[in-house]
Design an enzyme around this catalytic site. Structure first.
Site, short mmCIF file in Angstrom:
data_model
loop_
_atom_site.label_atom_id
_atom_site.label_comp_id
_atom_site.label_asym_id
_atom_site.label_seq_id
_atom_site.Cartn_x
_atom_site.Cartn_y
_atom_site.Cartn_z
N ASP A 106 -5.32 -4.98 -20.79
CA ASP A 106 -5.46 -3.77 -21.61
C ASP A 106 -5.55 -4.01 -23.12
OD1 ASP A 106 -5.17 -2.66 -19.11
OD2 ASP A 106 -3.39 -1.48 -19.57
N ASP B 66 -7.52 -0.05 -18.92
CA ASP B 66 -6.95 1.26 -18.59
C ASP B 66 -8.09 2.28 -18.72
OD1 ASP B 66 -4.44 2.33 -17.80
OD2 ASP B 66 -4.13 3.20 -19.80
N HIS C 31 -8.78 6.18 -17.81
CA HIS C 31 -8.34 7.48 -17.29
C HIS C 31 -9.41 8.55 -17.42
CE1 HIS C 31 -4.34 5.85 -17.03
NE2 HIS C 31 -4.18 5.73 -18.32
N HIS D 109 -5.74 13.42 -17.31
CA HIS D 109 -4.98 12.58 -16.39
C HIS D 109 -3.51 13.02 -16.34
CE1 HIS D 109 -3.17 8.72 -14.90
NE2 HIS D 109 -4.24 8.79 -14.14
N HIS E 160 -4.95 8.87 -23.83
CA HIS E 160 -5.39 7.53 -24.26
C HIS E 160 -6.36 6.95 -23.24
CE1 HIS E 160 -2.19 6.67 -21.37
NE2 HIS E 160 -2.81 5.51 -21.16
N LYS F 201 -8.39 0.44 -14.08
CA LYS F 201 -7.24 1.00 -13.36
C LYS F 201 -6.84 2.32 -14.02
CE LYS F 201 -4.00 -1.78 -16.08
NZ LYS F 201 -3.34 -0.69 -16.81
N CYS G 198 2.43 -2.53 -18.79
CA CYS G 198 1.37 -3.04 -17.90
C CYS G 198 1.49 -4.54 -17.65
CB CYS G 198 0.01 -2.66 -18.46
SG CYS G 198 -0.24 -0.86 -18.44
ZN LIG Z 1 -2.82 4.57 -19.33
#
Ligand SMILES: [Zn+2]
Length: 228
Positions: free
Chosen positions: A33, A71, A73, A77, A106, A131, A176
């Site tokens: 990330d 990351d 989304h 989310h 984010h 993810k 993470c």
């Molecule tokens: Zn996130």
């Protein structure tokens, strides 16, 4: 409150010097990330998050195999505080898979914030694993979503490719990176976290909890300059 989590717990000689660790063909560097929203100026900035870019670039050059996570989304989310009326970022809500910390919006798919940091230079990375794309479940770990049951597919990918030892660096150390390391350990991979190529958020004691977890699970931490 925020500092580099660079306490090394393994690979030290009796004299305290760090033993160099040689990289093998079956090793993989997992870069977690390193995205604009997790760097200063981003929507969920990890303090000094951009400081991981240079050491990760150097590290990546020593690895034949590199995997990046991103990351990723959808808007609205479930992990976003804005999706929970009356809630603010960093509060916690109960969801069906446990407690979920609520974050500022984010890494929304397709936005500049979701892009990798411009300075990240790893052209030989072999996989970008996205993810957190399921609307109702967060995914800190690169291997399992936050229910700890829904696989991302990474464990199978690594096994099929014969990659057995995972070195982890990136953001954030206490979320993470932590969850990825724990799940990789649970999946019987050898795991080493390159602590000085990570930075932490440190909310609600998360940094101390991460260090305790790594000690409990025998997850090694190492300094980047120990990898040759
Ligand atoms: Zn996130």
């Amino acid at each position: 409150m925020l500092r580099c989590p660079n306490a090394c717990t393994t690979s030290r000689t009796a004299a305290g010097a760090t033993m160099p660790t040689a990289i093998a063909d079956s090793d993989v560097l997992l870069v977690v990330d390193v995205q604009n929203d997790f760097c200063p100026g981003g929507k969920l900035a990890v303090p000094h998050g951009d400081e991981v870019v240079a050491p990760i670039n150097r590290l990546a050059g020593r690895f034949q195999h590199v995997v990046l996570t991103q990351d990723w989304h959808p808007p609205g989310h479930r992990s976003f505080a804005s999706s929970h009326p009356g809630k603010r970022p960093f509060e916690t809500v109960a969801v069906d898979y446990g407690q979920q910390i609520l974050w500022p919006d984010h890494c929304v798919q397709g936005t500049v914030g979701a892009q990798f940091h411009d300075g990240l230079q790893i052209p030989h990375a072999e996989l970008v694993l996205r993810k957190g794309f399921r609307p109702t479940i967060d995914s800190y770990s690169a291997l399992y979503e936050n229910d700890r049951k829904t696989p991302t597919g990474l464990a199978g990918y690594l096994r099929e490719r014969g990659l057995t030892r995972i070195f982890i660096a990136g953001l954030a150390f206490d979320f993470c990176v932590r969850y990825s390391a724990e799940d990789a350990r649970r999946e019987d991979f050898a795991v080493t976290v390159i602590a000085d190529a990570c930075r932490a958020i440190d909310v609600g004691g998360s940094l101390a909890a991460t260090r305790a977890s790594f000690a409990r699970l025998d997850i090694a931490t190492l300094a980047a300059d120990a990898i040759v």
